[in-house]
Design a protein around this motif. Sequence first.
Motif, PDB file in Angstrom:
ATOM      1  N   GLY A 176      -0.268   4.379  -0.276  1.00  0.00           N
ATOM      2  CA  GLY A 176      -0.919   5.508   0.369  1.00  0.00           C
ATOM      3  C   GLY A 176      -1.909   6.228  -0.506  1.00  0.00           C
ATOM      4  O   GLY A 176      -2.042   5.974  -1.705  1.00  0.00           O
ATOM      5  N   GLN A 177      -2.589   7.152   0.130  1.00  0.00           N
ATOM      6  CA  GLN A 177      -3.634   7.940  -0.515  1.00  0.00           C
ATOM      7  C   GLN A 177      -3.007   9.093  -1.277  1.00  0.00           C
ATOM      8  O   GLN A 177      -2.198   9.837  -0.740  1.00  0.00           O
ATOM      9  N   LEU A 184      -6.297   5.780  -3.525  1.00  0.00           N
ATOM     10  CA  LEU A 184      -5.338   4.932  -2.825  1.00  0.00           C
ATOM     11  C   LEU A 184      -4.545   4.130  -3.849  1.00  0.00           C
ATOM     12  O   LEU A 184      -5.127   3.521  -4.752  1.00  0.00           O
ATOM     13  N   ARG A 198      -1.931   1.009  -4.696  1.00  0.00           N
ATOM     14  CA  ARG A 198      -1.418  -0.269  -4.209  1.00  0.00           C
ATOM     15  C   ARG A 198      -0.677  -0.956  -5.348  1.00  0.00           C
ATOM     16  O   ARG A 198      -1.019  -0.783  -6.514  1.00  0.00           O
ATOM     17  N   ARG A 244      -5.310   1.525  -8.523  1.00  0.00           N
ATOM     18  CA  ARG A 244      -5.782   2.818  -8.021  1.00  0.00           C
ATOM     19  C   ARG A 244      -7.185   2.596  -7.504  1.00  0.00           C
ATOM     20  O   ARG A 244      -8.104   2.293  -8.261  1.00  0.00           O
ATOM     21  N   VAL A 257       0.861  -1.181   0.000  1.00  0.00           N
ATOM     22  CA  VAL A 257       0.000   0.000   0.000  1.00  0.00           C
ATOM     23  C   VAL A 257       0.899   1.232   0.000  1.00  0.00           C
ATOM     24  O   VAL A 257       1.679   1.441   0.929  1.00  0.00           O
TER      25      VAL A 257
END
Length: 159
Positions: free
Chosen positions: A30-31, A36, A38, A65, A28
Amino acid sequence: MNHDTDPLRMPALARFADVSVDVGEPLVLGQGAQGLRRVVPILGGRAEGEGWRARVLPGGADFQRIASDTASELDARYGLETDAGELIYVRNHAIRTAPPEAMQRLLRGEPVDPAQIYFRCSPRFETTSKALHWITERLFIGVGVRHPAQVVMRFFAVQ
């Protein structure tokens, strides 16, 4: 106009391959402004079409995404090696949508009823294989199911 000779008739689909891709734990990132991010590692798997079989090579990844609580966009890139030793590069763009609760379970790696998930994809292929060269000159679409450690897809050639 005769439907069989109509150049604008709806195209038919021909089954091309069933593909099972083994995946690892998502990284992950992050935003971000667009959702987000991944990255899911591709560990291996199998592909089988009419007259050919291949293994999914480890080392690919699915760049994801998560756009909202109901929608994600996937961009998987990986290689196949046929039993004849021919190599195929796959780039598969997909859309996956689901109700928020189902999407949350899916993102946590939990089993989800495939009937709750809309998973459609459009794979593209590159190869120097003489027998499979035609796949570089056609459009494909597919459907998929995400399991906790595997993605199973069926690809169709647009006729």
